[in-house]
Scaffold this motif. Structure first.
Motif, short mmCIF file in Angstrom:
data_model
loop_
_atom_site.label_atom_id
_atom_site.label_comp_id
_atom_site.label_asym_id
_atom_site.label_seq_id
_atom_site.Cartn_x
_atom_site.Cartn_y
_atom_site.Cartn_z
N ARG A 94 42.29 75.96 38.92
CA ARG A 94 42.85 77.02 39.77
C ARG A 94 43.31 78.15 38.85
O ARG A 94 44.08 77.92 37.93
N ASP A 142 33.99 86.46 42.55
CA ASP A 142 33.33 85.38 41.85
C ASP A 142 32.00 85.85 41.28
O ASP A 142 31.68 87.04 41.31
N GLN A 170 37.33 87.05 46.46
CA GLN A 170 38.01 85.81 46.74
C GLN A 170 39.45 86.10 47.18
O GLN A 170 40.14 86.92 46.58
N ARG A 184 42.00 80.00 45.06
CA ARG A 184 41.83 78.61 45.47
C ARG A 184 41.21 77.81 44.33
O ARG A 184 40.64 78.37 43.41
N THR A 185 41.33 76.50 44.40
CA THR A 185 40.75 75.64 43.37
C THR A 185 39.23 75.76 43.39
O THR A 185 38.60 75.72 44.46
N ARG A 213 35.50 74.77 43.21
CA ARG A 213 34.76 73.56 43.56
C ARG A 213 33.51 73.44 42.68
O ARG A 213 32.96 74.44 42.23
N ALA A 252 29.23 73.77 46.74
CA ALA A 252 29.62 74.07 48.11
C ALA A 252 28.37 74.29 48.94
O ALA A 252 27.27 74.51 48.41
N ALA A 295 29.25 78.45 52.91
CA ALA A 295 30.68 78.47 52.59
C ALA A 295 30.99 79.58 51.60
O ALA A 295 30.14 80.01 50.82
N ASN A 296 32.25 80.00 51.64
CA ASN A 296 32.73 81.03 50.70
C ASN A 296 33.64 80.41 49.65
O ASN A 296 34.52 81.06 49.12
N ASP A 297 33.42 79.13 49.37
CA ASP A 297 34.26 78.44 48.39
C ASP A 297 34.06 79.02 47.00
O ASP A 297 32.94 79.37 46.62
N LEU A 355 33.24 78.99 43.22
CA LEU A 355 32.37 78.11 42.45
C LEU A 355 32.54 78.38 40.96
O LEU A 355 32.96 79.47 40.56
N HIS A 374 40.69 66.94 43.57
CA HIS A 374 39.82 68.03 44.02
C HIS A 374 38.38 67.83 43.55
O HIS A 374 37.57 68.74 43.65
#
Length: 277
Positions: free
Chosen positions: A86, A113, A119, A144-145, A147, A150, A154-156, A158, A195
């Motif tokens: 994070r 990102d 983000q 956010r942490t 990942r 994904a 998704a908008n996670d 990376l 996580h």
């Protein structure tokens, strides 16, 4: 007595395993990277910023990046973040004296990102208004942490390059162009196996070489500084502290099974058999 000794031994073994696993988990517990002035000095940090994503100045987490610019400029930096981490970005802008400025202004720091998707910040004030008489403004954004992988929709966040953009949102027209000094720092925290996910990207999101044309129309190849990786390399892999808890749980279950069998099997005396039979 035999059962009592075995059951006591089982409990002691379970407590010992839990203590060992707990100690390992404590070692892997989230701990922010060093960001003190001793380690976040100018060594290794850029002293200028880019003016676009392609010219962003690269720096490592735990280092301080500085740049001199003008009010109204877009300043860009980039740093790497690995899976399970994070990131927290802090920015400090030093403004000219109040006699040179004519009014209040609002500054903002944004983080993108490797796909240049903005983000969201889950903690911190990424936008602040500064009064005409103030000399500095400080901004903070915790992401956010990250990942390991994904879904495409998704908008996670990376693993890969993360861009920092610093600019003033609104300021009096007469204040545009006034000199400012910016300081950027990034700290990464390892969030541990809680996580971790069962997969990873084939490669981090780090843009490679780009080709453009100069003023004479000649194609020029440039390598983006966003290709910089962490000092210890990309560590996304199969190992997490979940394996410690899985192994400890398996051992405890085996010991509990042995204790249960010892408790449930019939006693030889109760069955009327001689001890040596």
């Amino acid at each position: 007595m035999r059962f009592t000794g075995m059951f006591t031994g089982t409990l002691l073994a379970g407590v010992l395993l839990l203590g060992t696993a707990g100690g390992a988990a404590a070692d892997d517990a989230p701990s922010p990277s060093a960001t003190s002035s001793d380690t976040a000095g100018s060594a290794g940090g850029p002293t200028e910023a880019g003016t676009s994503f392609g010219t962003a100045a690269a720096f490592q987490p735990g280092r301080r990046a500085t740049a001199d610019g003008s009010t109204g400029d877009y300043l860009y930096w980039v740093f790497p973040v690995d899976a399970g981490q994070r990131a927290t970005v802090t920015a400090k802008v030093t403004l000219p004296g109040s006699t040179a400025r004519q009014g209040a202004a609002t500054w903002q720091v944004d983080v993108y990102d490797g796909l240049r998707r903005r983000q969201p910040c889950v903690q911190g004030a990424q936008t602040r208004a500064i009064a005409p008489g103030a000399g500095t403004v400080e901004l903070r954004c915790t992401l956010r942490t990250v990942r390991a992988w994904a879904e495409p929709w998704a908008n996670d966040p990376l693993p890969g390059s993360y861009y920092v953009r610093l600019t003033v949102l609104n300021a009096p027209q007469s204040d545009l162009g006034l000199p400012v000094r910016a300081e950027i720092e990034a700290a990464t925290t390892d969030m541990g196996g809680a996580h971790a996910v069962g997969g990873r990207l084939a490669a981090p999101l780090t843009p490679g070489a780009t080709t453009s044309k100069d003023e004479a129309g000649v194609s020029v190849s440039r390598t983006s500084p966003a290709g910089a990786e962490p000092e210890d390399g990309w560590s996304s892999g199969w190992w997490t502290d979940r394996w410690i808890w899985t192994a400890a749980g398996g051992v405890i279950c085996a010991l509990a099974g042995i204790a249960g069998y010892s408790l449930a099997r019939p006693s030889r005396r109760r069955a009327g058999l001689p001890p040596g039979a």
